[in-house]
Write a protein that holds these residues in place. Structure first.
Motif, short mmCIF file in Angstrom:
data_model
loop_
_atom_site.label_atom_id
_atom_site.label_comp_id
_atom_site.label_asym_id
_atom_site.label_seq_id
_atom_site.Cartn_x
_atom_site.Cartn_y
_atom_site.Cartn_z
N ASP A 151 16.86 1.50 39.69
CA ASP A 151 15.46 2.30 40.11
C ASP A 151 15.34 3.25 39.04
O ASP A 151 15.86 4.38 38.72
CB ASP A 151 15.67 3.04 41.39
N ILE A 152 14.35 3.20 38.28
CA ILE A 152 14.19 3.84 36.92
C ILE A 152 12.55 4.72 37.11
O ILE A 152 11.80 4.07 37.31
CB ILE A 152 13.91 2.81 35.57
N HIS A 153 12.52 5.87 36.63
CA HIS A 153 11.54 6.65 36.64
C HIS A 153 11.11 7.34 35.36
O HIS A 153 11.91 7.87 34.67
CB HIS A 153 11.58 7.74 37.81
N ARG A 154 9.57 7.34 34.97
CA ARG A 154 9.46 7.91 34.01
C ARG A 154 8.12 8.88 34.18
O ARG A 154 7.30 8.41 35.05
CB ARG A 154 8.91 6.82 32.67
N ILE A 155 7.63 9.96 33.29
CA ILE A 155 6.56 10.86 33.59
C ILE A 155 6.14 11.15 32.31
O ILE A 155 7.07 11.53 31.55
CB ILE A 155 6.99 12.00 34.67
N PHE A 156 4.87 11.40 32.15
CA PHE A 156 4.04 11.90 30.92
C PHE A 156 2.96 12.80 31.23
O PHE A 156 1.74 12.08 31.53
CB PHE A 156 3.93 10.74 30.21
N PRO A 157 3.17 13.94 31.00
CA PRO A 157 1.83 14.99 31.30
C PRO A 157 1.38 15.24 29.92
O PRO A 157 2.27 15.55 28.96
CB PRO A 157 2.25 16.11 32.04
N THR A 158 0.07 15.11 29.60
CA THR A 158 -0.16 15.25 28.13
C THR A 158 -1.90 15.78 28.23
O THR A 158 -2.69 15.70 29.17
CB THR A 158 -0.23 14.07 27.40
N PHE A 159 -2.33 16.21 26.99
CA PHE A 159 -3.74 16.54 27.27
C PHE A 159 -4.23 16.67 25.68
O PHE A 159 -3.52 16.81 24.56
CB PHE A 159 -3.87 18.05 27.75
N GLY A 160 -5.36 16.94 25.59
CA GLY A 160 -6.17 17.17 24.09
C GLY A 160 -7.16 18.21 24.34
O GLY A 160 -8.04 18.31 25.28
N VAL A 161 -7.02 19.10 23.52
CA VAL A 161 -7.94 20.26 23.39
C VAL A 161 -8.86 20.40 22.09
O VAL A 161 -8.23 20.11 20.91
CB VAL A 161 -7.14 21.50 23.49
N THR A 162 -10.15 20.50 22.24
CA THR A 162 -10.95 20.59 20.94
C THR A 162 -11.94 22.00 21.14
O THR A 162 -12.44 22.41 22.33
CB THR A 162 -12.02 19.40 20.96
N VAL A 163 -11.65 22.58 19.97
CA VAL A 163 -12.48 23.91 19.88
C VAL A 163 -13.66 23.75 18.84
O VAL A 163 -13.47 23.00 17.75
CB VAL A 163 -11.65 25.07 19.37
N VAL A 164 -15.09 24.03 19.22
CA VAL A 164 -16.13 23.71 18.17
C VAL A 164 -16.65 25.29 17.90
O VAL A 164 -17.00 25.91 18.80
CB VAL A 164 -16.97 22.97 18.72
N ASP A 165 -16.89 25.27 16.60
CA ASP A 165 -17.68 26.41 16.04
C ASP A 165 -19.10 25.93 15.92
O ASP A 165 -19.27 25.33 14.74
CB ASP A 165 -16.92 26.92 14.91
N ARG A 166 -19.98 26.28 16.91
CA ARG A 166 -21.21 25.85 16.94
C ARG A 166 -22.08 26.22 15.56
O ARG A 166 -23.03 25.57 15.14
CB ARG A 166 -21.91 26.02 18.06
N ALA A 167 -21.73 27.37 15.15
CA ALA A 167 -22.59 28.06 13.83
C ALA A 167 -22.35 27.04 12.50
O ALA A 167 -23.17 26.81 11.76
CB ALA A 167 -22.02 29.36 13.63
N SER A 168 -21.10 26.83 12.51
CA SER A 168 -20.77 25.84 11.39
C SER A 168 -20.55 24.21 11.53
O SER A 168 -20.89 23.62 10.65
CB SER A 168 -19.53 26.34 10.60
N GLY A 169 -20.53 23.96 12.74
CA GLY A 169 -20.48 22.57 13.22
C GLY A 169 -19.03 22.19 13.07
O GLY A 169 -18.66 20.87 13.40
N LYS A 170 -18.20 23.07 12.43
CA LYS A 170 -16.76 22.67 12.47
C LYS A 170 -15.86 22.55 13.78
O LYS A 170 -16.38 23.31 14.62
CB LYS A 170 -15.97 23.85 11.49
#
Length: 550
Positions: A211-230
């Motif tokens: 009986d084998i268990h695995r778990i994976f919490p993950t995320f991706g974060v993005t920050v936008v500088d709207r003045a420069s478009g970066k």
């Protein structure tokens, strides 16, 4: 547990913004409560296994094994304040592998009845006999004693499938909120859970229930500088683990700080997704104004969450014996570390490089009691003080390198796929002398500290490579002096590992891991961990990924 509380938000489903490929999700979609139901009784599985083994022997097999598997998966996907998707799946069936006329044959069925499983066994023998007509050399299996009736269970404290989906959604949305509060423009988060209920039996006399268990919490974060478009992003610094839901209950003793001045936090046996999400947003924002790296030679201080990928690509894959022998050439390449190269006794790395393979380390993705051909798992050396001393091999490969036993690293992603050699955990042993990350940084005059995995490339022989990361910090005269951007290092496997100058001690040791390591035709996916402590590599070539050539 109330059904209403458990199911919670399962009715909310939409196209997921970010859905990594998980082949094991190919099972039937089911009600989440189905994931809580017990699988077939072990006595039933033993009876079915005996039907398969007897049918195979009666049809002419000299060896047979059967795997009866129930594979459960759940994925919870969110974005900002919304649930994107919730996936629950189950797959159940049996695969029978045989040797007849000196040749392998395999067949699988989702009809786990006496008639269905006997038919699959007979078909496997027919396939083996057909294959024997073109087989040039008979299969030679390393001997393997039978273990009788045994079981192995992952030592989890809380079954993730028993936690109400509502609680998981709330945790992911809370992580998203933390990221947004700290400046994120966009964020998505995911929680994967896997339970493999596997029963193996063979004509060697083993009946193994796992009986084998695995778990994976993950995320991706993005920050936008709207003045420069970066815009800049940062992915989670979590590691998928062979643990239960207890992994998501943070413990202070499991936090490991990066070098002073970096703000990086590593995690060992538990993970604080709220803390990491908040830090990710701040670091993504800091990237917008970070200095672009000046290309040149630098001493690199590599965090375990980053180094795991380099270990995976430049040690784990090239030392798979089937790749060394050319069996993977058509799909994923070969290896520079051939048997002829090994015989020359050339240094793979410096004397600081001691790398072991195993399927034992508690909490690792590869940890099991027995592999998928009934071999008890173990640890063995791959690189000893810089010298290549071993490969990763299974029962029908051991004789090729003059050995009499398998390493216990045979695996199949499901009951309907044939098992074959897969990468075990491959880990860099920590240094024996007491050394913290700050101690290591203090000895660097001009360097870069790198944490997290980024884009990478490596050639077909696992030799020439380039690796990026998530965050980069300049080191000047023994101090972290600020964030850098546009960093990648280019090297070759031997040059890189021979530049290993120091490895931190056991107190810094932790896992990186991969949920979906692809290999084979048809392709299969496996999960594997890589342990290490923070390590230093001297005078490595760093390029600027933003600069145009010509």
């Amino acid at each position: 547990m109330k059904r209403r509380d458990f199911v919670g938000l399962t009715g909310l489903a939409a196209g997921s913004l970010w859905l990594p490929s998980l082949p094991s999700f190919a099972g039937d979609a089911v009600d989440p409560l189905r994931l809580l139901e017990p699988g077939p009784d072990v006595a039933v599985k033993k009876r079915m296994a005996d039907v398969a083994l007897n049918a195979a022997k009666s049809a002419g097999a000299t060896y047979a094994d059967v795997r009866i598997g129930r594979y459960l998966n759940q994925g919870v996907f969110t974005r900002e304040k919304q649930v994107q998707n919730i996936v629950n799946s189950e797959s159940y069936g049996a695969g029978v592998r045989v040797i007849a006329n000196g040749t392998w044959g395999f067949a699988a069925t989702n009809q786990v009845t006496e008639a269905g499983i006997a038919k699959a066994a007979q078909l496997a023998v027919q396939i083996a006999k057909a294959n024997a007509k073109v087989q040039k050399e008979q299969v030679k299996l390393a001997p393997q004693k039978g273990y009788g009736e045994v079981e192995w269970k992952a030592p989890i404290k809380q079954n993730a499938f028993e936690v109400p989906i509502k609680d998981k959604v709330e945790l992911l949305l809370a992580a998203n909120a933390k990221a947004m509060e700290n400046g994120a423009s966009f964020v998505n988060s995911v929680l994967f859970q896997v339970n493999e209920q596997k029963y193996f039996a063979s004509t060697d006399g083993s009946y193994i229930d796992q009986d084998i268990h695995r778990i994976f919490p993950t995320f991706g974060v993005t920050v936008v500088d709207r003045a420069s478009g970066k815009f800049r992003s940062r992915q989670a610094l979590s590691a998928p683990m062979g643990l239960g839901y207890e992994y998501l209950t943070p413990k202070a003793e499991d936090k490991i700080a990066g070098p002073q001045g970096s703000g990086v936090i590593g995690y060992r046996n538990s993970y604080d997704i709220l803390e990491d999400a908040a830090l990710a947003a701040r670091q993504a924002k800091e990237k917008l104004t970070a200095k672009s790296v000046v290309p040149g030679k630098y001493d690199l201080v590599l965090d375990p969450h980053h180094l795991g990928l380099t270990i995976h690509e430049s040690v784990g894959h090239p030392l798979e014996l089937d790749r060394v022998l050319g069996y993977e050439a058509n799909y994923a390449g070969t290896s520079f570390a051939t048997l002829e190269w090994k015989a020359k006794n050339l240094p793979y790395g410096s004397k600081n490089v001691n790398i072991v393979a195993d399927k034992l380390q508690p909490g690792s993705l590869g940890a099991v009691g027995y592999d998928d051909e009934g071999v008890k798992t173990k640890e063995w050396k791959l690189i000893d003080e810089g010298k290549l001393v071993g490969y990763e091999k299974i029962r029908d490969q051991a004789h090729i390198v003059g050995q009499t036993e398998s390493d216990g690293c045979c695996y199949s992603q499901s009951w309907q796929d044939v098992q074959f050699q897969r990468m075990p955990n491959v880990s860099l042993r920590p240094g024996t002398a007491k050394m913290s990350v700050d101690d290591m940084v203090s000895k660097v005059d001009k360097g870069i500290y790198i944490a997290g995995n980024g884009s990478f490339s490596i050639d077909q022989q696992r030799y020439n490579s380039q690796f990026g990361g998530q965050v980069f910090y300049a080191i000047e005269k023994g101090k972290i002096t600020g964030m850098l951007e546009d960093v990648a290092y280019q090297t070759n496997t031997l040059e890189f590992w021979n530049s290993c100058a120091a490895v931190c001690d056991q107190s810094d040791y932790r896992f990186a891991g991969f949920f979906n390591d692809g290999k084979g035709q048809p392709s299969q996916s496996s999960a594997v961990s890589h342990g290490s402590s923070t390590s230093r590599f001297n005078s490595v070539n760093v390029i600027n990924t933003a600069r145009k050539i010509g």
